[in-house]
Design a protein around this motif. Structure first.
Motif, PDB file in Angstrom:
ATOM      1  N   CYS A  50     -57.794 -13.218 -11.837  1.00 40.73           N
ATOM      2  CA  CYS A  50     -56.615 -13.006 -11.743  1.00 40.73           C
ATOM      3  C   CYS A  50     -55.556 -14.038 -12.083  1.00 40.73           C
ATOM      4  N   ASP A  51     -55.989 -15.004 -12.891  1.00 41.46           N
ATOM      5  CA  ASP A  51     -55.325 -16.421 -13.341  1.00 41.46           C
ATOM      6  C   ASP A  51     -55.046 -17.275 -12.193  1.00 41.46           C
ATOM      7  N   VAL A  52     -56.118 -17.197 -11.093  1.00 43.70           N
ATOM      8  CA  VAL A  52     -56.032 -18.181 -10.424  1.00 43.70           C
ATOM      9  C   VAL A  52     -57.536 -18.575 -10.186  1.00 43.70           C
ATOM     10  N   LEU A  53     -57.611 -20.279  -9.832  1.00 44.37           N
ATOM     11  CA  LEU A  53     -58.861 -20.754  -9.577  1.00 44.37           C
ATOM     12  C   LEU A  53     -58.930 -20.767  -8.275  1.00 44.37           C
ATOM     13  N   TYR A  54     -60.228 -20.660  -7.656  1.00 47.95           N
ATOM     14  CA  TYR A  54     -60.783 -20.675  -6.289  1.00 47.95           C
ATOM     15  C   TYR A  54     -62.066 -21.374  -6.122  1.00 47.95           C
ATOM     16  N   PRO A  55     -62.099 -22.280  -5.258  1.00 47.30           N
ATOM     17  CA  PRO A  55     -63.493 -22.967  -5.105  1.00 47.30           C
ATOM     18  C   PRO A  55     -64.503 -22.014  -4.383  1.00 47.30           C
ATOM     19  N   VAL A  56     -65.795 -21.926  -4.837  1.00 44.16           N
ATOM     20  CA  VAL A  56     -66.734 -21.281  -4.495  1.00 44.16           C
ATOM     21  C   VAL A  56     -67.722 -22.017  -3.839  1.00 44.16           C
ATOM     22  N   ASP A  57     -68.378 -21.499  -2.513  1.00 45.61           N
ATOM     23  CA  ASP A  57     -69.327 -22.198  -1.752  1.00 45.61           C
ATOM     24  C   ASP A  57     -70.747 -21.579  -2.274  1.00 45.61           C
ATOM     25  N   ALA A  58     -71.441 -22.289  -3.496  1.00 39.21           N
ATOM     26  CA  ALA A  58     -72.316 -22.072  -4.026  1.00 39.21           C
ATOM     27  C   ALA A  58     -73.384 -23.130  -4.343  1.00 39.21           C
ATOM     28  N   ASP A  59     -74.716 -22.873  -4.408  1.00 36.86           N
ATOM     29  CA  ASP A  59     -75.549 -23.890  -4.508  1.00 36.86           C
ATOM     30  C   ASP A  59     -75.909 -23.980  -6.058  1.00 36.86           C
ATOM     31  N   GLY A 102     -58.684   0.307 -13.377  1.00 37.09           N
ATOM     32  CA  GLY A 102     -58.819  -0.405 -14.833  1.00 37.09           C
ATOM     33  C   GLY A 102     -59.814  -1.460 -14.807  1.00 37.09           C
ATOM     34  N   ALA A 103     -59.752  -2.499 -15.523  1.00 36.24           N
ATOM     35  CA  ALA A 103     -60.630  -3.468 -15.668  1.00 36.24           C
ATOM     36  C   ALA A 103     -60.109  -4.914 -15.206  1.00 36.24           C
ATOM     37  N   VAL A 104     -60.831  -5.939 -14.786  1.00 35.46           N
ATOM     38  CA  VAL A 104     -60.505  -7.265 -14.540  1.00 35.46           C
ATOM     39  C   VAL A 104     -61.656  -8.179 -15.009  1.00 35.46           C
ATOM     40  N   SER A 105     -61.142  -9.122 -15.862  1.00 37.64           N
ATOM     41  CA  SER A 105     -61.854 -10.281 -16.275  1.00 37.64           C
ATOM     42  C   SER A 105     -62.159 -11.421 -15.093  1.00 37.64           C
ATOM     43  N   ALA A 106     -63.259 -11.668 -14.995  1.00 38.05           N
ATOM     44  CA  ALA A 106     -63.584 -12.780 -13.737  1.00 38.05           C
ATOM     45  C   ALA A 106     -64.557 -13.921 -14.506  1.00 38.05           C
ATOM     46  N   LYS A 107     -64.420 -15.180 -14.197  1.00 36.33           N
ATOM     47  CA  LYS A 107     -65.219 -15.749 -14.483  1.00 36.33           C
ATOM     48  C   LYS A 107     -65.825 -16.935 -13.279  1.00 36.33           C
ATOM     49  N   LEU A 108     -66.922 -17.206 -13.600  1.00 43.59           N
ATOM     50  CA  LEU A 108     -67.648 -18.185 -12.586  1.00 43.59           C
ATOM     51  C   LEU A 108     -68.017 -19.555 -13.472  1.00 43.59           C
ATOM     52  N   GLU A 164     -62.178  -8.213  -5.748  1.00 44.44           N
ATOM     53  CA  GLU A 164     -61.725  -7.126  -4.607  1.00 44.44           C
ATOM     54  C   GLU A 164     -60.514  -7.547  -4.166  1.00 44.44           C
ATOM     55  N   GLU A 165     -60.311  -8.669  -3.660  1.00 45.14           N
ATOM     56  CA  GLU A 165     -58.889  -9.148  -3.049  1.00 45.14           C
ATOM     57  C   GLU A 165     -57.965  -8.964  -4.124  1.00 45.14           C
ATOM     58  N   CYS A 166     -58.068  -9.273  -5.486  1.00 42.97           N
ATOM     59  CA  CYS A 166     -57.040  -9.031  -6.473  1.00 42.97           C
ATOM     60  C   CYS A 166     -56.798  -7.660  -6.720  1.00 42.97           C
ATOM     61  N   ALA A 167     -57.904  -6.994  -7.176  1.00 45.17           N
ATOM     62  CA  ALA A 167     -57.927  -5.601  -7.738  1.00 45.17           C
ATOM     63  C   ALA A 167     -58.496  -4.428  -7.173  1.00 45.17           C
ATOM     64  N   GLY A 168     -58.916  -4.575  -5.860  1.00 45.49           N
ATOM     65  CA  GLY A 168     -59.476  -3.712  -5.091  1.00 45.49           C
ATOM     66  C   GLY A 168     -61.041  -3.363  -5.397  1.00 45.49           C
ATOM     67  N   GLU A 169     -61.677  -2.358  -4.720  1.00 47.82           N
ATOM     68  CA  GLU A 169     -63.028  -2.293  -4.673  1.00 47.82           C
ATOM     69  C   GLU A 169     -63.530  -2.171  -5.920  1.00 47.82           C
ATOM     70  N   VAL A 170     -64.763  -2.977  -6.453  1.00 50.39           N
ATOM     71  CA  VAL A 170     -65.357  -2.943  -7.816  1.00 50.39           C
ATOM     72  C   VAL A 170     -66.335  -1.841  -7.765  1.00 50.39           C
ATOM     73  N   GLU A 171     -66.167  -0.891  -8.840  1.00 51.13           N
ATOM     74  CA  GLU A 171     -67.330   0.143  -9.060  1.00 51.13           C
ATOM     75  C   GLU A 171     -68.407  -0.252  -9.840  1.00 51.13           C
ATOM     76  N   SER A 172     -68.165  -1.108 -11.028  1.00 51.32           N
ATOM     77  CA  SER A 172     -69.073  -1.799 -11.907  1.00 51.32           C
ATOM     78  C   SER A 172     -68.707  -2.959 -12.250  1.00 51.32           C
ATOM     79  N   ALA A 173     -69.731  -3.596 -12.796  1.00 55.98           N
ATOM     80  CA  ALA A 173     -69.603  -4.908 -13.282  1.00 55.98           C
ATOM     81  C   ALA A 173     -70.610  -5.355 -14.615  1.00 55.98           C
ATOM     82  N   GLU A 174     -70.053  -5.927 -15.590  1.00 56.17           N
ATOM     83  CA  GLU A 174     -71.215  -6.325 -16.790  1.00 56.17           C
ATOM     84  C   GLU A 174     -70.816  -7.816 -16.969  1.00 56.17           C
TER      85      GLU A 174
END
Length: 108
Positions: free
Chosen positions: A15-24, A81-87, A48-58
């Motif tokens: 949702c056009d915001v960068l968040y730090p992620v705790d990941a190895d 609808g659909a949301v683009s998300a990037k790691l 889910e915080e931005c767009a609600g519960e996710v039903e599927s992802a690809e």
């Protein structure tokens, strides 16, 4: 929300915001090679915080450049609808996104 755990860091871009992620970082790269959809679990709370519960992802794509870093893009869907998300793994997540968009031909 989370803390940065690597030089450069792992980031969620949702949702056009960068968040730090705790990941190895080793786990992120292993999943990128072996099970890219598994990376989405790092993004799920932000989506889910931005767009609600996710039903599927690809997986839309996984990009790596030694200069820019790693970008894994996903499309998450729900009843609204659909949301683009990037790691992203990069010292400069903005540079990684710009390089990804240029190489993918998605944005100028």
């Amino acid at each position: 929300m989370s803390r940065i755990v690597a030089v450069g860091g792992v980031w969620a871009y949702v949702c056009d915001v960068l968040y730090p992620v705790d990941a190895d970082v080793a786990t992120v790269f292993a999943l990128a090679e072996e099970d890219p959809l598994g990376l989405f679990e790092y993004l799920r709370p932000f989506v889910e915080e931005c767009a609600g519960e996710v039903e599927s992802a690809e997986v839309k794509g996984v990009f790596f450049s030694p200069e820019a870093g790693l970008v894994a893009e996903f499309v998450a869907r729900n009843s609204r609808g659909a949301v683009s998300a990037k790691l992203i793994y990069s010292q400069s997540p903005e540079k990684a996104l710009a390089t990804y968009y240029r190489r993918a031909g998605n944005r100028p």
